[in-house]
Design a protein around this motif. Structure first.
Motif: not given
Length: 372
Positions: A10-16, A32, A34
């Motif tokens: 992914p280019c962005s994640y929901d949680e890290t 991370r 997604k």
């Protein structure tokens, strides 16, 4: 496998989350998320190290694990390993100086199904630029081969399975041929009633020549349960007098679910113990072209929403495909398999339904993908 991973990063994640084993300036261990998937990565510093990573951050479900790790016998290579893990499992990680590690954890869905729509198979002249009737066997065969290569709970065709082949005898021959090709799928399969299924055959004639899993007599509207999910198949092939379509008594742009079936739908939704998914030929969502929209679509959507159980509705009919999300329900219209010419032309989809209620549709060839 590495190409598949790169394509799906992914280019962005929901949680890290930073995991045990991380040391500032020495080693980074991060997880991370997604949507339903987790990606765990280790970037190592100047010395080799061994780590044990506990997967206590996963949801309480099964995950497919794909590991990309430093190869033991090649200093510049990597090794790939696979498995199935649950929440709380431990991963033993060995990284060389300057090495790394990636684990892709794909949450396994409650249901994985294959879908096709609008084959319109017939032995008659094509409509250039629009419908290619005679290519349905080849296209369906390619889709079924893909479906057989993967693990599916079932496959469904979303209506207009056949077209009119210059009368009843030719049409029945084509219907038997396309049903035989569909039967090559090595698992349960289901049919949805479409308007062209009754252009020259009565409902009794059509349903006598196709088979749904678990039914002695093929039904027009019905339900079944798999892995706790209730699947409801609607028959929207009724005219303004609430008469079922039949030869000489149907219009492709005048469709509805009759009152008796509507009452049945509400009872099925009330008795469903968990999530529900609906299959119907005609479109129900606000993004549909007016002529492809079910006449009582708003009433159906209200019933879905009132139940609080419907997560997705799959349709065909509008050959260009499309869909939308309305009040939390995914409406996905699959592109017609009959469209366009050429050896690479095809359209089919894989839908995955997760315990969280998430729905992921992966379109193949010309079919679109959707995630909600």
């Amino acid at each position: 496998p590495a190409v598949e991973l790169i394509k799906n990063l992914p280019c962005s994640y929901d949680e890290t989350r930073y995991l045990t084993g991380s040391e500032i300036g020495e080693c980074v261990v991060v997880a991370r998320r997604k949507d339903e998937d987790w990606f765990v990565a280790v970037e190592n510093g100047a010395r080799s190290r061994q780590l044990t990573l506990t997967l206590d951050f996963l949801a309480d479900d099964r995950y497919e694990l794909i590991v990309f790790a430093d190869a033991k016998d090649r200093p510049d290579g990597f090794a790939v390993d696979r498995g199935i893990v649950n929440r709380g499992a431990a991963l033993d990680v060995c990284v060389r100086p300057g090495g790394g590690y990636v684990a892709w954890l794909r949450r396994l869905p409650l249901i994985r199904l294959g879908a096709i729509a609008d084959l319109h198979y017939a032995e008659k002249p094509d409509w250039p630029g629009n419908r290619y009737f005679g290519d349905g066997l080849r296209r369906l065969g390619k889709a079924v081969r893909i479906f057989n290569e993967r693990q599916f709970d079932f496959v469904v065709e979303l209506g207009d399975f056949k077209d009119n082949t210059q009368g009843k005898a030719g049409t029945l021959a084509c219907l038997e041929a396309i049903e035989a090709e569909f039967a090559r799928f090595k698992g349960p399969r289901y049919h949805v009633a479409g308007n062209h299924d009754f252009d020259c055959l009565t409902p009794e004639e059509f349903f006598a020549h196709v088979r749904n899993a678990g039914q002695e007599r093929t039904l027009a509207h019905y339900s079944f349960v798999r892995n706790g999910v209730t699947f409801i198949v609607l028959d929207g092939c009724y005219n303004a007098k609430n008469e079922h379509y039949a030869p000489g008594n149907w219009e492709w742009n005048d469709a509805r679910v009759p009152p008796a079936e509507m009452d049945w739908l509400k009872r099925e939704l009330a008795s469903a113990k968990g999530e529900a998914v609906v299959f119907v030929h005609q479109r129900l969502d606000a993004e549909a072209e007016a002529q492809h929209l079910m006449k009582n679509a708003a009433e159906l959507r209200a019933a879905f929403e009132a139940s609080g159980k419907v997560s997705a509705v799959f349709t065909g009919h509008q050959h260009s495909g499309g869909g939308s999300t309305m009040n939390g329900i995914v409406y996905y219209s699959l592109r017609g398999l009959v469209l366009n010419s050429g050896a690479e032309e095809n359209s089919y989809a894989i839908a995955e339904i997760y315990p969280s209620g998430a729905v992921v549709v992966t379109g193949y060839r010309k079919a679109t993908s959707r995630r909600a």
